[in-house]
Design an enzyme around this catalytic site. Sequence first.
Site, PDB file in Angstrom:
ATOM      1  N   LYS A   1       6.149  -2.445   5.971  1.00  0.00           N
ATOM      2  CA  LYS A   1       4.878  -2.079   5.347  1.00  0.00           C
ATOM      3  C   LYS A   1       3.886  -3.258   5.422  1.00  0.00           C
ATOM      4  O   LYS A   1       4.220  -4.327   5.901  1.00  0.00           O
ATOM      5  CB  LYS A   1       5.112  -1.616   3.921  1.00  0.00           C
ATOM      6  CG  LYS A   1       6.176  -0.504   3.817  1.00  0.00           C
ATOM      7  CD  LYS A   1       5.849   0.712   4.684  1.00  0.00           C
ATOM      8  CE  LYS A   1       7.064   1.560   4.982  1.00  0.00           C
ATOM      9  NZ  LYS A   1       7.207   2.779   4.281  1.00  0.00           N
TER      10      LYS A   1
HETATM   11  C1  PLP Z   1       8.241   3.753   3.995  1.00  0.00           C
HETATM   12  C2  PLP Z   1       7.837   5.035   3.428  1.00  0.00           C
HETATM   13  C3  PLP Z   1       8.507   5.619   2.343  1.00  0.00           C
HETATM   14  C4  PLP Z   1       9.768   5.079   1.774  1.00  0.00           C
HETATM   15  O1  PLP Z   1       9.666   3.775   1.339  1.00  0.00           O
HETATM   16  P1  PLP Z   1      10.979   2.848   1.290  1.00  0.00           P
HETATM   17  O2  PLP Z   1      10.474   1.634   0.589  1.00  0.00           O
HETATM   18  O3  PLP Z   1      11.387   2.615   2.707  1.00  0.00           O
HETATM   19  O4  PLP Z   1      12.012   3.572   0.506  1.00  0.00           O
HETATM   20  C5  PLP Z   1       8.012   6.786   1.822  1.00  0.00           C
HETATM   21  N1  PLP Z   1       6.930   7.374   2.329  1.00  0.00           N
HETATM   22  C6  PLP Z   1       6.261   6.860   3.375  1.00  0.00           C
HETATM   23  C7  PLP Z   1       5.038   7.560   3.858  1.00  0.00           C
HETATM   24  C8  PLP Z   1       6.707   5.688   3.969  1.00  0.00           C
HETATM   25  O5  PLP Z   1       6.054   5.186   5.021  1.00  0.00           O
END
Ligand code: PLP
Length: 383
Positions: free
Chosen positions: A188
């Site tokens: 992210k």
């Molecule tokens: C990465 C992501 C998630 C999940 O997040 P994690 O921290 O990996 O559990 C949920 N929704 C979207 C749109 C994502 O990109």
Amino acid sequence: MKFPSMAEADGRTLGDEEVAAVERVIRSGMLNSVWGTEARELEREVARMYGSRHAIACSSGTAALHLSVVAAAPDPGDEIITTPITDFGTVAPILAQNAVPVFADVDPSDGNLDPGAVAALIGPRTRAIMAVHLFGAPARIHELRALADENGLTLIEDCAQAWLAELPGGGLAGTTGHVACLSLQQWKHITCGDGGVAITRDEELARRMRLFSDKGWDRAAGRSHAAFGLNYRMSELQAAVARAQLAKLPGVLAARRRTALQLMDALKDQPGIRLPRPQGHAWWLFPIVCPGGDAPELAAHLATAGVPARAGYLAQPLNRAPVWEARIYGTARYPLDGYTPNPCPRAERMVDRTLLVIDWNENYTSGHVEAIAQEMARYRGRA
Ligand SMILES: *Cc1c(COP(=O)(O)O)cnc(C)c1O
């Protein structure tokens, strides 16, 4: 040309500040956020950034989304409308609460939920809408909020890919719904490896989420369990790193926006592609739509040339995922007996043929942008 990657130090903003944060926590002797200070500080900082009264730090974006579904409090078998183009972390929490995911089709220009498709699926069992600001592009969240209000539904915003994305009329993505969720996972905008934050203005929703994240334990009431919950707590180590990263977030966004606009400009006259709307975009990835359906061929060309690009984003949209053929809870399928996910033809065409995503990064230079534009032009010249 080497492209900085979010999987390596050259594509992350991890530095001395994060090292100092981890050291500070370790030397304090307290690594758990129930008794430490870092996670509570992170919550205050995120809440301030989003102008939101409450923030609940937790172990992942998926955990934050699970908390948001808990806050929406579906009865078993209730339906939650969401998008088929997202990370499975959006959908898994619906199943975890014994609710039923109902997939609505998307706008083929950006892959975000089409409010008209959502409206058509609202029924007596609908409890919530989960919207995703896909790849960092703001979803049509005001229209979804209006639908939620007309029908007494909870609106959840999945902002995992959309830190500091901005809405057309101003304001941040994540401030229109009843709850919004952020992720701090490795890929992210900012990261502490894994981590999540749920934000809300609503006192009661915040209380439910906080209780669920800590085994239903109201710490003020002694060793007493007021509700069902799991342990979704963020550790102090995660929180300290996340705080250092949060301070760098505005710079990350500014850099991504600057180079993304350069690529927009470089590609503006290229035939055969539709560029994203740049307004408010957080540029988690740089998505391109190929209306002619040649995204897989273009992605293959770019990948061969060393540009980190992929077609489709997913192997298949989530309404077509193999999980719906599998057993989910032991031998039972409740509440999914007889369940078949809705067809979503626009999402299916995007994932199969028209969607291309290019990895984006705050450490791209104009050299990286030029290399991408050049390979795009080379493909067109050949095609
Ligand atoms: C990465 C992501 C998630 C999940 O997040 P994690 O921290 O990996 O559990 C949920 N929704 C979207 C749109 C994502 O990109």
